[in-house]
Each structure stands twice: as structure tokens, then as C-alpha cells.
Design a protein around this motif. Structure first.
Motif, PDB file in Angstrom:
ATOM      1  N   TRP A 168       0.803  -1.217   0.000  1.00 26.77           N
ATOM      2  CA  TRP A 168       0.000   0.000   0.000  1.00 26.77           C
ATOM      3  C   TRP A 168       0.838   1.270   0.000  1.00 26.77           C
ATOM      4  N   ILE A 169       2.084   1.179  -0.459  1.00 32.22           N
ATOM      5  CA  ILE A 169       2.914   2.383  -0.547  1.00 32.22           C
ATOM      6  C   ILE A 169       3.395   2.570  -1.987  1.00 32.22           C
ATOM      7  N   ASP A 170       3.743   3.810  -2.330  1.00 28.86           N
ATOM      8  CA  ASP A 170       4.211   4.061  -3.692  1.00 28.86           C
ATOM      9  C   ASP A 170       5.741   3.974  -3.739  1.00 28.86           C
ATOM     10  N   LYS A 171       6.309   4.217  -4.920  1.00 23.86           N
ATOM     11  CA  LYS A 171       7.747   4.047  -5.100  1.00 23.86           C
ATOM     12  C   LYS A 171       8.557   5.045  -4.273  1.00 23.86           C
ATOM     13  N   ALA A 172       8.050   6.253  -4.104  1.00 30.90           N
ATOM     14  CA  ALA A 172       8.757   7.216  -3.265  1.00 30.90           C
ATOM     15  C   ALA A 172       8.824   6.715  -1.826  1.00 30.90           C
ATOM     16  N   GLU A 173       7.728   6.157  -1.360  1.00 27.99           N
ATOM     17  CA  GLU A 173       7.691   5.616   0.001  1.00 27.99           C
ATOM     18  C   GLU A 173       8.542   4.357   0.132  1.00 27.99           C
ATOM     19  N   THR A 174       8.727   3.643  -0.978  1.00 28.65           N
ATOM     20  CA  THR A 174       9.614   2.481  -0.955  1.00 28.65           C
ATOM     21  C   THR A 174      11.056   2.923  -0.751  1.00 28.65           C
ATOM     22  N   TRP A 175      11.453   4.000  -1.444  1.00 28.85           N
ATOM     23  CA  TRP A 175      12.785   4.567  -1.202  1.00 28.85           C
ATOM     24  C   TRP A 175      12.913   5.019   0.249  1.00 28.85           C
ATOM     25  N   GLU A 176      11.862   5.630   0.761  1.00 27.91           N
ATOM     26  CA  GLU A 176      11.883   6.117   2.141  1.00 27.91           C
ATOM     27  C   GLU A 176      11.982   4.959   3.131  1.00 27.91           C
ATOM     28  N   MET A 177      11.297   3.849   2.836  1.00 29.04           N
ATOM     29  CA  MET A 177      11.386   2.685   3.705  1.00 29.04           C
ATOM     30  C   MET A 177      12.823   2.166   3.761  1.00 29.04           C
ATOM     31  N   ALA A 178      13.475   2.122   2.602  1.00 30.26           N
ATOM     32  CA  ALA A 178      14.872   1.674   2.560  1.00 30.26           C
ATOM     33  C   ALA A 178      15.750   2.580   3.416  1.00 30.26           C
ATOM     34  N   ARG A 179      15.497   3.867   3.332  1.00 32.24           N
ATOM     35  CA  ARG A 179      16.292   4.814   4.119  1.00 32.24           C
ATOM     36  C   ARG A 179      16.032   4.631   5.614  1.00 32.24           C
ATOM     37  N   ASP A 180      14.799   4.389   5.985  1.00 34.39           N
ATOM     38  CA  ASP A 180      14.469   4.151   7.389  1.00 34.39           C
ATOM     39  C   ASP A 180      15.133   2.878   7.907  1.00 34.39           C
TER      40      ASP A 180
END
Length: 240
Positions: A168-180
């Protein structure tokens, strides 16, 4: 959780992020990849490079990282007629789906992962399927995967849980998840050592990674990176 998981690891951005997520949520994690005759088979090479770099740069994160399984699924490519497994231009088909859709792919991937998990005593299956920023593939839908989870449990008489952290997340949020999960170092690793481009192009390194910058996979990854890059500086300013 003190349990074991198997991650569908293709060598792309999404599965790499899911691998980091699994390593932070399970005691032991194994990876599985599939050679199904994909044109962008370069992903099978970079996945090993990514795993090696992940181990060396994140020793604490990868303490529970176990063996990698590589499965020959050439039969899938042999029975498919798609732009990912044959010499065809990428276009929309009569059903309104891009012809990069490989029928049955994720269903087979998860079924085989469950069979390996049965032997390895790993009941958690992790995949990068997403219904937010995706190409409309029906085997990426949440309903499909929930149904498959039930079928796997019934068919093997053993409870499996299919995890889709990106659903339920978009690609920008996927990058953000990796950073987190791993900071800028993990983001850098994903940029340089994963592969998403359907054409298998690794001639040019863009800000978001290697690719032709033209196919649907590159467009999704690039647009997600652009949105992520716009958000990160504002967050840093807010934290100051």
C-alpha cells in the motif's frame, strides 16, 4: 519474531527493500531467485553482487541472513508470450495490461518458495508485490495474494503467512522505507547494485540507478526517486 522467512529476491529495488525489511523482522532469512528466461537476466547477476555488498556493509543487519536459493523456471519463459520473455516491443495488450505481464509468475514464485520453506521450516514468505505504484498485474493484487496464502496452507497442511510490505505504498515511500531501514548507505546500495530495467540496460547510472530510462519499470523507479528526493531535503530541514 524469532521465526524464519524466505524472501523473493529478484535483484530489483522492491525485493531488495523487502529483504532489508525481513532482516529487521525475522530471526533468520533466506533468499530465493528464479531464472525464467527473462530478457533482463542481468538481474540474476546483480542480485549476487547486492547480497555480497549487503553482508559486507551491514554486518549487524545481516547476522540472520542465510543461504540463497536459485531455481530454474525456464518452463515459464517457454510457455509465455510476453515482452519480458521474448523479442517483442513493450505495449498494452487487448486486456489493458502491459505485455510485460508474465501469467502465473508470482503464483509460481510463491508456491515454490512455500515448498522450499516447507523443507527449511520457514513459514513466512516475503514478496515485493504492490497495488499502489504498479503496472496492473493481477498477481500483484492483495486479494490474489491473500487467496494464495489460504491455498498454500491448505495444500501443504501447514500455515504460511505471505508478507507484502510494499503493498500500500508508492515508489517514493519504498525509497523512504529503505532509508528508514538502513540509512543513506542502504539507499546507495540499492541505487548502484539492484536492477529494475526491463531491457537489462546497465550502461548508464542515473540518480535512481541503472536503466534505459524509458521502459515502464524505469519510469516508475525514476518518478519514485524524484518524489523521494524532493521530500528528503524538506525532512532534514524540519529536523534542524
Amino acid at each position: 519474531m524469532g521465526e524464519s522467512a524466505i524472501v523473493l529476491f529478484s535483484g530489483g529495488q522492491d525485493s531488495a527493500t523487502c529483504l532489508a525489511w525481513a532482516l529487521s523482522n525475522f530471526e533468520t532469512v533466506e533468499t530465493i531467485g528464479f531464472d525464467y528466461g527473462q530478457n533482463h537476466s542481468i538481474e540474476l547477476e546483480v542480485r549476487q553482487t547486492f547480497l555480497e555488498n549487503l553482508r559486507s556493509r551491514f554486518p549487524d543487519m545481516t547476522k540472520g541472513l542465510g543461504i540463497d536459493h536459485m531455481i530454474d523456471l525456464g518452463v515459464l519463459g517457454a510457455i509465455s508470450d510476453t515482452a519480458l520473455t521474448g523479442e517483442r516491443e513493450i505495449e498494452m495488450n487487448e486486456a489493458g495490461l502491459p505485455n510485460t505481464f508474465v501469467p502465473g509468475r508470482n503464483l509460481l514464485f510463491l508456491t515454490i518458495a512455500a515448498a522450499v520453506g516447507y523443507r527449511r521450516n520457514a513459514k513466512h514468505l516475503v514478496g515485493g508485490m504492490c497495488e499502489t505504484d504498479y503496472s496492473g498485474y493481477p498477481d500483484c493484487r492483495d486479494d490474489t495474494l491473500k487467496s494464495l496464502q489460504v491455498t498454500l496452507g491448505l495444500g501443504m497442511d501447514s500455515r504460511y503467512v505471505v508478507h507484502t510490505p510494499l503493498m500500500w505504498i508508492d515508489k517514493a515511500e519504498t525509497w523512504e522505507m529503505a532509508r528508514d531501514l538502513g540509512g543513506d548507505d542502504l539507499v546507495d546500495l540499492i541505487v548502484k547494485y539492484t536492477h529494475t530495467c526491463y531491457r537489462g540496460d546497465r550502461s548508464t547510472l542515473h540518480a535512481w540507478g541503472y536503466g534505459c530510462n524509458d521502459c515502464p519499470a524505469c519510469e516508475l523507479r525514476a518518478s519514485g526517486w524524484s518524489a523521494f528526493a524532493d521530500v528528503v531535503p524538506s525532512k532534514k530541514r524540519a529536523a534542524q
